[in-house]
Design a protein around this motif. Structure first.
Motif, short mmCIF file in Angstrom:
data_model
loop_
_atom_site.label_atom_id
_atom_site.label_comp_id
_atom_site.label_asym_id
_atom_site.label_seq_id
_atom_site.Cartn_x
_atom_site.Cartn_y
_atom_site.Cartn_z
N VAL A 1 0.75 -1.12 -60.05
CA VAL A 1 -0.57 -0.64 -60.45
C VAL A 1 -1.61 -0.75 -59.34
O VAL A 1 -2.38 0.19 -59.11
CB VAL A 1 -1.03 -1.34 -61.75
CG1 VAL A 1 -2.52 -1.10 -62.02
CG2 VAL A 1 -0.20 -0.83 -62.93
N PRO A 2 -1.72 -1.87 -58.60
CA PRO A 2 -2.70 -1.91 -57.50
C PRO A 2 -2.45 -0.83 -56.46
O PRO A 2 -3.42 -0.26 -55.91
CB PRO A 2 -2.50 -3.31 -56.90
CG PRO A 2 -1.96 -4.13 -58.02
CD PRO A 2 -1.08 -3.19 -58.79
N VAL A 3 -1.20 -0.53 -56.16
CA VAL A 3 -0.89 0.54 -55.20
C VAL A 3 -1.37 1.88 -55.73
O VAL A 3 -1.95 2.70 -55.00
CB VAL A 3 0.62 0.58 -54.91
CG1 VAL A 3 0.96 1.73 -53.98
CG2 VAL A 3 1.08 -0.75 -54.30
N PRO B 1 -10.61 0.90 -48.66
CA PRO B 1 -11.74 -0.05 -48.63
C PRO B 1 -11.29 -1.48 -48.87
O PRO B 1 -10.28 -1.74 -49.54
CB PRO B 1 -12.66 0.46 -49.74
CG PRO B 1 -11.79 1.29 -50.62
CD PRO B 1 -10.75 1.90 -49.73
N TYR B 2 -12.10 -2.38 -48.37
CA TYR B 2 -11.72 -3.80 -48.45
C TYR B 2 -11.76 -4.33 -49.88
O TYR B 2 -11.05 -5.29 -50.20
CB TYR B 2 -12.62 -4.63 -47.55
CG TYR B 2 -12.36 -4.40 -46.08
CD1 TYR B 2 -11.13 -4.71 -45.52
CD2 TYR B 2 -13.34 -3.85 -45.26
CE1 TYR B 2 -10.86 -4.48 -44.18
CE2 TYR B 2 -13.10 -3.62 -43.91
CZ TYR B 2 -11.86 -3.93 -43.38
OH TYR B 2 -11.61 -3.70 -42.05
N TRP B 3 -12.56 -3.73 -50.74
CA TRP B 3 -12.59 -4.25 -52.12
C TRP B 3 -11.24 -4.02 -52.81
O TRP B 3 -10.83 -4.83 -53.65
CB TRP B 3 -13.74 -3.62 -52.91
CG TRP B 3 -13.61 -2.16 -53.23
CD1 TRP B 3 -14.13 -1.12 -52.54
CD2 TRP B 3 -12.93 -1.58 -54.36
NE1 TRP B 3 -13.82 0.08 -53.14
CE2 TRP B 3 -13.09 -0.18 -54.27
CE3 TRP B 3 -12.20 -2.10 -55.43
CZ2 TRP B 3 -12.55 0.70 -55.20
CZ3 TRP B 3 -11.66 -1.23 -56.36
CH2 TRP B 3 -11.84 0.16 -56.25
N ILE B 4 -10.55 -2.94 -52.44
CA ILE B 4 -9.21 -2.71 -52.99
C ILE B 4 -8.23 -3.73 -52.41
O ILE B 4 -7.38 -4.27 -53.13
CB ILE B 4 -8.75 -1.27 -52.69
CG1 ILE B 4 -9.55 -0.26 -53.50
CG2 ILE B 4 -7.25 -1.11 -52.99
CD1 ILE B 4 -9.18 1.18 -53.25
N ARG B 5 -8.36 -4.02 -51.15
CA ARG B 5 -7.45 -4.99 -50.52
C ARG B 5 -7.67 -6.38 -51.10
O ARG B 5 -6.71 -7.09 -51.43
CB ARG B 5 -7.66 -5.00 -49.01
CG ARG B 5 -7.54 -3.61 -48.36
CD ARG B 5 -7.53 -3.71 -46.86
NE ARG B 5 -8.01 -2.47 -46.22
CZ ARG B 5 -8.00 -2.24 -44.93
NH1 ARG B 5 -7.54 -3.17 -44.10
NH2 ARG B 5 -8.46 -1.11 -44.42
N TRP B 6 -8.94 -6.79 -51.23
CA TRP B 6 -9.22 -8.10 -51.80
C TRP B 6 -8.77 -8.17 -53.26
O TRP B 6 -8.21 -9.18 -53.71
CB TRP B 6 -10.71 -8.43 -51.68
CG TRP B 6 -11.09 -9.11 -50.41
CD1 TRP B 6 -11.88 -8.62 -49.41
CD2 TRP B 6 -10.69 -10.42 -49.98
NE1 TRP B 6 -12.00 -9.54 -48.39
CE2 TRP B 6 -11.28 -10.65 -48.72
CE3 TRP B 6 -9.88 -11.41 -50.53
CZ2 TRP B 6 -11.09 -11.84 -48.02
CZ3 TRP B 6 -9.69 -12.60 -49.83
CH2 TRP B 6 -10.30 -12.79 -48.59
#
Length: 613
Positions: free
Chosen positions: A596-598, A251-256
């Motif tokens: 961590v984001p990954v 989802p884009y919220w994870i990318r942003w």
């Protein structure tokens, strides 16, 4: 009557658990030795917290309406996670507790306060992530989101990162100098022995840039090449993360969220303009990890492009050549990939051999041939042992035998070593070494190598006599890497001032622009966001350990074993940090922080995907 009695019992348990959790959240163990004051339960914030916690616990314990669909396996892993988090908090608070406070008694109350809280939070997050992963639909959007994350991922993401780095690149022009970075340049210049204490590859890279910029009469412009290079590398690594997200349709919220974190977080910004090997190490670790993950969960895509396998080898070698402990990441991660890969095991084994062979040839062949001195013993490897020896001398001075004292006096200035022991920084003890890299006749530290066997015997003998002394020393020298309330120690949140003065006193002519000092000061104030609620946790080494542990437990609970490959690089880095010379050193934690984001993205991977088994 029986049912009523049971309900009343559950209500009492709910109230007691709520009160204990409130005590755990607000207990003051640092400023008082009085137990009644340490409980710290009076006050409006405490009352509000009690009411909120009681409302949640009542639905869970008394009403049985919370987590009714949580399976037995999830409950077990949630309980294990809560137990570990609770122990981390108890150990961390013990290090800062007021000496007169009988902390052992208070720790029992804290245990029963933290345990239900962390269990509820863990189960809630488990269920929330599971629900979100089932319903995950990436809707195609237009505008800037589409432009950055779908049409022009590499260029778009790198552009955003560079724009966020621009104020730092300008304000700290040409660069910010760290102690280690300056030392590596000095090795190249010959003002210090050129040993492999620091990775020689980076010493040659930084040193050559400094040398030629000085020789060509462009000291500032030349040194500016270092932060530019580092910024481009970190921007490229983030672009690869976002390409990875795109392929998995996250989802884009994870990318942003990942983009904002990588681009705007002050730690990445300041270290990208600082001359220090860690700035090169963390993006290379991230790139290597992405290749490993793709090899396991995107095998068709990975093997359809020969360059992916080549890049995995290149990233691995560069990672190991950028920081010495990079070899441990490769040694732990590559066997896991070989075991869980769908075919191509022979090729992966060959690749692993190539990685290790290249690393060995460079370290034991090329660099010695170029005149780099190979250390027989690297002092930093034994820092935790030195710390334990020093603390043992404080705890049990009468228990040190004459023979042990004589040997320790040969290696250290023993009296001073015991006196200056500092659990946060091993340098104070290292500075007491008589047999060290600095004093070695040929700079190989062979003098210590010849006697280290005898030292190990003394260390082990003292351990057998008082093992808890060693355990306590280890905990107080490392707790900051898993206790999220510990603030960064050395270097704080980055190098906002040049730390290696010898480069500005005749050896090299680079200078930061004096007129930009107010801007540098302003950027340093931005890093004070570490004191804001929520955001402040991003500046705590221990918080990232919690994230990695939570991710590992979630993946185990859901039997997503192949995705555990993403946990190995940050987990190995955490283990290395636990025996490092500095407690709560933010730059040591950067390889964990960048992963961590990954990990979060992988947790939210669609459950119907065929890559999560």
């Amino acid at each position: 009557m029986e049912i009523t009695s049971k309900n009343w019992f559950n209500e009492l348990i709910t109230l007691a658990a709520s009160m204990l959790t409130t005590v755990a959240l607000f207990a003051d163990v640092e400023s008082t030795g009085n137990l009644s004051m340490a409980l710290n339960g009076d006050g409006i914030p405490q009352l509000i917290a009690l009411a909120v916690v009681w409302a949640v616990y009542r639905r869970w314990i008394a009403k049985k309406k919370l987590f009714v669909r949580t399976g037995r396996r999830e409950q077990i892993y949630s309980a294990v996670t809560a137990f570990l988090f609770t122990m981390f908090m108890l150990i961390g608070k013990a290090q800062t507790a007021e000496p007169d406070l009988k902390y052992e008694l208070l720790a029992i109350l804290l245990f029963f306060g933290y345990m239900p809280l962390f269990y509820v939070v863990t189960v809630f997050l488990f269920n929330t992530i599971e629900d979100a992963s089932k319903k995950q639909i990436t809707r195609i959007t237009d505008g800037i989101t589409q432009w950055i994350f779908e049409k022009h991922v590499t260029a778009g993401v790198m552009l955003v990162v560079i724009l966020c780095r621009l104020p730092y690149l300008i304000a700290f022009y040409p660069c910010s100098m760290s102690w280690d970075g300056g030392a590596q340049i000095c090795c190249f210049f010959g003002t210090e022995p050129f040993t492999n204490h620091h990775p020689p590859l980076i010493s040659y890279l930084y040193g050559a840039i400094a040398w030629y910029s000085q020789e060509w009469g462009i000291p500032n412009i030349g040194m500016f090449a270092i932060p530019v290079m580092q910024t481009l590398l970190s921007a490229f690594a983030l672009a690869k993360v976002c390409e990875f997200y795109k392929r998995l349709r996250l989802p884009y919220w994870i990318r942003w969220g990942s983009l904002i974190y990588y681009a705007a977080f002050t730690v990445w910004c300041i270290f990208d303009v600082t001359v220090i090997k860690d700035t090169l190490y963390y993006p290379l670790t991230l790139l290597f990890a992405l290749q490993l993950i793709s090899c396991l969960i995107e095998s068709d895509w990975f093997w359809s492009r020969k360059r992916n396998f080549v890049l995995m080898i290149v990233y691995a070698v560069l990672m190991m050549q950028t920081r010495n402990n990079g070899v441990f990441v490769a040694l732990f991660a590559l066997p896991f990939v070989i075991c869980f890969a769908k075919g191509k095991q022979a090729l992966l084994i060959a690749g692993t051999c190539m990685i290790l062979f290249a690393n060995t040839i460079l370290n034991n062949g090329l660099y010695p041939a170029l005149g780099v001195i190979s250390l027989d013993t690297k002092e930093d490897v034994y820092c935790i042992l030195f710390q334990q020896t020093a603390k043992y001398g404080q705890d049990y001075p009468e228990d040190v035998t004459d023979e042990e004292r004589a040997l320790l006096d040969t290696i250290f200035d023993y009296d001073e070593m015991v006196e200056v022991y500092n659990p946060q920084l091993a340098d104070w003890v290292k500075n007491c070494l008589k047999l060290s890299e600095y004093y070695s006749a040929d700079h190989t530290n062979k003098e210590f190598s010849e006697i280290k066997g005898e030292y190990f015997k003394v260390w082990f003998a003292q351990f057998l006599r008082h093992p808890m002394s060693y355990v306590k020393t280890f905990l107080e020298c490392s707790y900051g890497y898993y206790y999220p309330e510990a603030k960064p120690y050395k270097e704080g949140t980055g190098f906002y001032e040049t730390d290696r003065n010898m480069l500005t006193t005749g050896m090299h002519a680079y200078r930061q622009i004096k007129q930009l000092k107010p801007v540098r000061f302003l950027l340093e104030q931005v890093s004070k966001a570490e004191y804001l609620p929520g955001i402040g946790l991003l500046y705590r080494c221990g918080f990232y350990t919690w994230c990695v542990l939570f991710a590992a437990m979630y993946l185990l609970a859901k039997k997503r074993y192949r995705l555990l490959i993403a946990v190995i690089p940050p987990a190995v880095n955490i283990l290395v940090c636990l025996i490092s010379p500095v407690n709560t050193c933010l730059r040591y934690a950067m390889p964990t922080m960048c992963m961590v984001p990954v990990l979060i993205g992988l947790l939210f991977l669609n459950e119907d995907s065929n890559v999560i088994g």
